[in-house]
Design an enzyme around this catalytic site. Structure first.
Site, PDB file in Angstrom:
ATOM      1  N   TYR A   1       0.828  -1.202   0.000  1.00 43.32           N
ATOM      2  CA  TYR A   1       0.000   0.000   0.000  1.00 43.32           C
ATOM      3  C   TYR A   1       0.861   1.250   0.000  1.00 43.32           C
ATOM      4  O   TYR A   1       2.038   1.222   0.338  1.00 43.32           O
ATOM      5  CB  TYR A   1      -0.969   0.020   1.195  1.00 43.32           C
ATOM      6  N   CYS A   2       0.237   2.348  -0.433  1.00 40.71           N
ATOM      7  CA  CYS A   2       0.853   3.675  -0.384  1.00 40.71           C
ATOM      8  C   CYS A   2      -0.222   4.626   0.144  1.00 40.71           C
ATOM      9  O   CYS A   2      -1.123   4.194   0.864  1.00 40.71           O
ATOM     10  CB  CYS A   2       1.376   4.097  -1.757  1.00 40.71           C
ATOM     11  N   ARG A   3      -0.160   5.859  -0.228  1.00 39.46           N
ATOM     12  CA  ARG A   3      -1.151   6.818   0.268  1.00 39.46           C
ATOM     13  C   ARG A   3      -2.513   6.629  -0.415  1.00 39.46           C
ATOM     14  O   ARG A   3      -3.533   6.573   0.248  1.00 39.46           O
ATOM     15  CB  ARG A   3      -0.646   8.248   0.062  1.00 39.46           C
TER      16      ARG A   3
ATOM     17  N   GLY B   1      -2.921   4.418  -3.524  1.00 41.87           N
ATOM     18  CA  GLY B   1      -3.009   3.213  -4.340  1.00 41.87           C
ATOM     19  C   GLY B   1      -2.304   3.244  -5.673  1.00 41.87           C
ATOM     20  O   GLY B   1      -2.184   2.216  -6.335  1.00 41.87           O
TER      21      GLY B   1
ATOM     22  N   ILE C   1      -3.839   3.926   1.941  1.00 46.77           N
ATOM     23  CA  ILE C   1      -4.132   4.106   3.357  1.00 46.77           C
ATOM     24  C   ILE C   1      -5.188   5.192   3.588  1.00 46.77           C
ATOM     25  O   ILE C   1      -5.899   5.169   4.588  1.00 46.77           O
ATOM     26  CB  ILE C   1      -2.849   4.377   4.184  1.00 46.77           C
TER      27      ILE C   1
END
Length: 144
Positions: free
Chosen positions: A100-102, A104, A128
């Site tokens: 995951y990142c901020r 997607g 996230i």
């Protein structure tokens, strides 16, 4: 007229054969290169609950780590020039890597990089931000 029917039949068979060989090639590539898929937070949550089979990977920047993260996540910044090499050193290939990142987008790129390195990678579609919007659990990161 008979010529057109024969020609049409021949073209249908040819297209079918080409499609089958392409599908077989794609399946072989997936097996060789690994798997990458994108899922929503429900499925992602189910996956990461099985810590014996799944590793959680946070690919955000160091600055973004001042925010919340998913419990137990390993951090490797996707923007680092040696991202792939760090993954190969730190992530086991016998586990699913839940990425995951901020939001997607970068994690989708990371999942594809992992796939090309032979991992089974699963991307959190909404990152996230979406995870937290749905009230999913996060932990505070210790700023270093």
């Amino acid at each position: 007229m008979k010529y057109y029917i024969q020609f049409f039949t021949f073209m249908c068979i040819l297209i079918g054969v080409c499609s089958c060989s392409q599908n077989a090639k794609t399946q072989q590539q997936d097996e060789k290169e690994g798997i990458s898929e994108t899922v929503g937070s429900d499925r992602f949550s189910q996956l990461i609950a099985d810590t014996a089979k799944v590793v959680v990977l946070d690919v955000r920047t160091k600055e973004e780590l001042g925010e919340d993260c998913i419990q137990g996540a390993i951090h490797i910044n996707i923007n680092d020039s040696d991202f792939r090499e760090q993954c190969l050193k730190r992530l086991p290939k016998d586990k699913v890597v839940a990425v995951y990142c901020r939001t997607g987008f970068r994690s989708k790129t990371a999942a594809n990089i992992l796939k090309s390195a032979g991992y089974h990678a699963v991307n959190l579609r909404e990152g996230i931000v979406g995870w937290k919007e749905e009230g999913r659990p996060v932990v505070k990161v210790n700023k270093r």
